[in-house]
Enzyme design. Structure first.
Site, PDB file in Angstrom:
ATOM      1  N   TYR A 123      40.227 -60.217-105.629  1.00  0.00           N
ATOM      2  CA  TYR A 123      39.654 -58.171-106.719  1.00  0.00           C
ATOM      3  C   TYR A 123      41.220 -58.281-107.289  1.00  0.00           C
ATOM      4  O   TYR A 123      40.377 -56.617-107.430  1.00  0.00           O
ATOM      5  CB  TYR A 123      40.562 -58.147-104.762  1.00  0.00           C
ATOM      6  CG  TYR A 123      38.589 -57.978-104.324  1.00  0.00           C
ATOM      7  CD1 TYR A 123      38.039 -59.279-103.920  1.00  0.00           C
ATOM      8  CD2 TYR A 123      38.395 -56.866-103.189  1.00  0.00           C
ATOM      9  CE1 TYR A 123      37.147 -59.489-103.769  1.00  0.00           C
ATOM     10  CE2 TYR A 123      37.291 -57.629-102.426  1.00  0.00           C
ATOM     11  CZ  TYR A 123      36.769 -58.697-102.315  1.00  0.00           C
ATOM     12  OH  TYR A 123      36.114 -58.196-101.886  1.00  0.00           O
ATOM     13  N   LYS A 170      42.619 -68.927 -94.487  1.00  0.00           N
ATOM     14  CA  LYS A 170      42.366 -70.338 -94.826  1.00  0.00           C
ATOM     15  C   LYS A 170      43.271 -71.511 -95.245  1.00  0.00           C
ATOM     16  O   LYS A 170      43.119 -72.622 -96.015  1.00  0.00           O
ATOM     17  CB  LYS A 170      40.830 -70.572 -95.689  1.00  0.00           C
ATOM     18  CG  LYS A 170      40.242 -71.384 -95.410  1.00  0.00           C
ATOM     19  CD  LYS A 170      39.254 -72.023 -93.847  1.00  0.00           C
ATOM     20  CE  LYS A 170      38.112 -73.026 -94.381  1.00  0.00           C
ATOM     21  NZ  LYS A 170      38.147 -73.693 -92.715  1.00  0.00           N
ATOM     22  N   ASP A 203      37.073 -69.143 -90.335  1.00  0.00           N
ATOM     23  CA  ASP A 203      35.549 -68.898 -90.288  1.00  0.00           C
ATOM     24  C   ASP A 203      35.807 -68.701 -88.322  1.00  0.00           C
ATOM     25  O   ASP A 203      34.679 -68.839 -88.105  1.00  0.00           O
ATOM     26  CB  ASP A 203      35.178 -70.419 -90.796  1.00  0.00           C
ATOM     27  CG  ASP A 203      36.240 -71.506 -90.923  1.00  0.00           C
ATOM     28  OD1 ASP A 203      37.425 -70.971 -90.293  1.00  0.00           O
ATOM     29  OD2 ASP A 203      36.062 -72.576 -90.860  1.00  0.00           O
ATOM     30  N   ASP A 227      37.909 -57.559 -96.470  1.00  0.00           N
ATOM     31  CA  ASP A 227      36.927 -57.232 -97.092  1.00  0.00           C
ATOM     32  C   ASP A 227      35.809 -57.506 -96.361  1.00  0.00           C
ATOM     33  O   ASP A 227      34.457 -57.160 -95.676  1.00  0.00           O
ATOM     34  CB  ASP A 227      36.979 -57.165 -98.660  1.00  0.00           C
ATOM     35  CG  ASP A 227      35.360 -56.694 -99.205  1.00  0.00           C
ATOM     36  OD1 ASP A 227      35.270 -55.680 -98.250  1.00  0.00           O
ATOM     37  OD2 ASP A 227      34.713 -56.185-100.169  1.00  0.00           O
ATOM     38  N   ASP A 231      33.829 -55.479 -92.397  1.00  0.00           N
ATOM     39  CA  ASP A 231      32.013 -54.871 -93.259  1.00  0.00           C
ATOM     40  C   ASP A 231      31.604 -55.462 -91.328  1.00  0.00           C
ATOM     41  O   ASP A 231      30.698 -54.945 -90.416  1.00  0.00           O
ATOM     42  CB  ASP A 231      31.021 -55.476 -94.036  1.00  0.00           C
ATOM     43  CG  ASP A 231      31.484 -54.488 -94.910  1.00  0.00           C
ATOM     44  OD1 ASP A 231      31.715 -53.454 -95.006  1.00  0.00           O
ATOM     45  OD2 ASP A 231      29.803 -54.737 -95.024  1.00  0.00           O
TER      46      ASP A 231
END
Ligand code: ATP
Length: 338
Positions: A123, A170, A203, A227, A231
């Site tokens: 980002y 990950k 995941d 992020d 959500d």
């Protein structure tokens, strides 16, 4: 008297801002906790009017305030919030996912918080083209990873619930960047022997947030994963309309809903202001800690309980299965606060 800067935003931002101002004024007048609010422009409207999504006057007014409330902004969000997070070194993005009664939710017994590193990862906007390939720089540093891990462990201690931190990454694929993040978190964990530490691939985490969300207490993760997962976690407990967030640094903090400007429902007086009201509740908590102000803590608790009671009594906006307008919902909160 606390000086609060308020970015009124785009889309549903102005409606949510009016709700929050009405409630802050009520707190000021009736609960004797004093605020001065300065409304500021940033976002798409500001870009159109001034040529800058984050005008200089807005930036300096924020710097002159003690704390900032930010309503969602539209397409220019990256030029506002990403810039503010970096300029003010708001390194911790805190996104709680907490159950409220009678929500269209997957679960009604969840209380978790996502602690997202806010300054690095994909980002930072460092993207470029080399011939016909697009490249994005992913920087994960040890100081930033350790700083966010420390914040997460302290959050788990202060919450005093499961006292557990789950580090999400990950590292089996991104061995260098996420490998560093994972190792930094594991090192910090040694300073907090009273907090359980576990690691999970992103995941698996996305799956477990649906399958067994009760397993989570505090999740610490990098910027992009945080992020996306926040959500998802907000949906598990009732949707974006109930999802607040905080951006916290050592000296300053900014509070904003998780969601965006929601142009599809803007100007219709149907947006759920709870996301911004609960962000304000987080602001009161932060002020209480920073200024050792017990009154702020009490008012914050009262505000959260009021939102809880109002939705429990079935007074809800459309997104969470009710028929109240933004203004009606706000009025109900105000009438119960006095
Ligand atoms: P962004 O990409 O900036 O996150 P977006 O347009 O993809 O923005 P949001 O604005 O975050 O998505 O919201 C997605 C949808 O959720 C909206 O279109 C809206 O229908 C709903 N929504 C979001 N916030 C609220 C709210 N406070 N009250 C009611 N519905 C909301």
């Amino acid at each position: 008297m606390y000086n609060v800067s308020l970015i009124t935003g785009d889309g549903i931002g102005p409606e949510l801002s009016e709700s929050v101002v009405t409630i802050l004024k009520t707190i000021h007048d009736k609960l004797d906790l004093k605020f001065s609010i300065k409304r500021l422009e940033a976002g798409d409207k500001a870009l159109k009017n001034t040529g800058k999504a984050l005008p200089d006057e807005t930036m300096s007014a924020i710097k002159n305030s003690q704390v900032c409330l930010k309503a969602p902004v539209g397409e220019s969000a990256a030029d506002v919030i990403v810039v503010l997070r970096r300029a003010l070194d708001l390194y911790a993005n805190i996104r709680p996912a907490k159950s409220y009664p009678h929500m269209p939710a997957l679960r009604e017994d969840i209380d978790m918080v996502i602690v997202r590193e806010n300054t690095e990862d994909l980002y930072t906007g460092q993207e470029f083209l080399i011939d016909n390939a697009a490249v994005a720089m992913r920087i994960i540093s040890e100081p930033a990873s350790k700083r966010i891990a420390k914040y997460a462990f302290e959050t788990a201690q202060n919450r005093n619930l499961q006292k557990k931190v789950t580090c999400v990454h990950k590292s089996n694929v991104m061995r260098v960047t996420d490998g560093l993040f994972s190792k930094a978190c594991a090192e910090v964990a040694k300073d907090y022997p009273d907090v359980t530490f576990e690691q999970m691939y992103v995941d698996a985490c996305a799956m477990n947030l649906i399958r067994q969300p009760e397993l989570f207490d505090v999740i610490v993760t990098t910027n992009l994963f945080g992020d996306i997962l926040s959500d998802e976690s907000s949906q598990v407990v009732g949707g974006l309309g109930m999802a607040p967030a905080a951006n916290i640094g050592d000296d300053f903090a900014l509070f904003e809903p998780v969601h965006g400007a929601a142009f599809d429902i803007a100007g219709k007086n149907i947006a759920n202001p709870s996301s911004f009201i609960l962000s304000m509740r987080m602001m009161l908590d932060w002020l209480s800690q920073k200024y050792n102000d017990e009154k702020c803590r009490q008012v914050g608790d009262t505000l959260e309980k009021t939102v809880y009671d109002v939705v429990k009594d079935g007074i809800k906006t459309k997104d969470i299965g009710g028929d109240k307008t933004t203004e009606e919902f706000t009025k109900e909160i105000v009438s119960r606060l006095v």
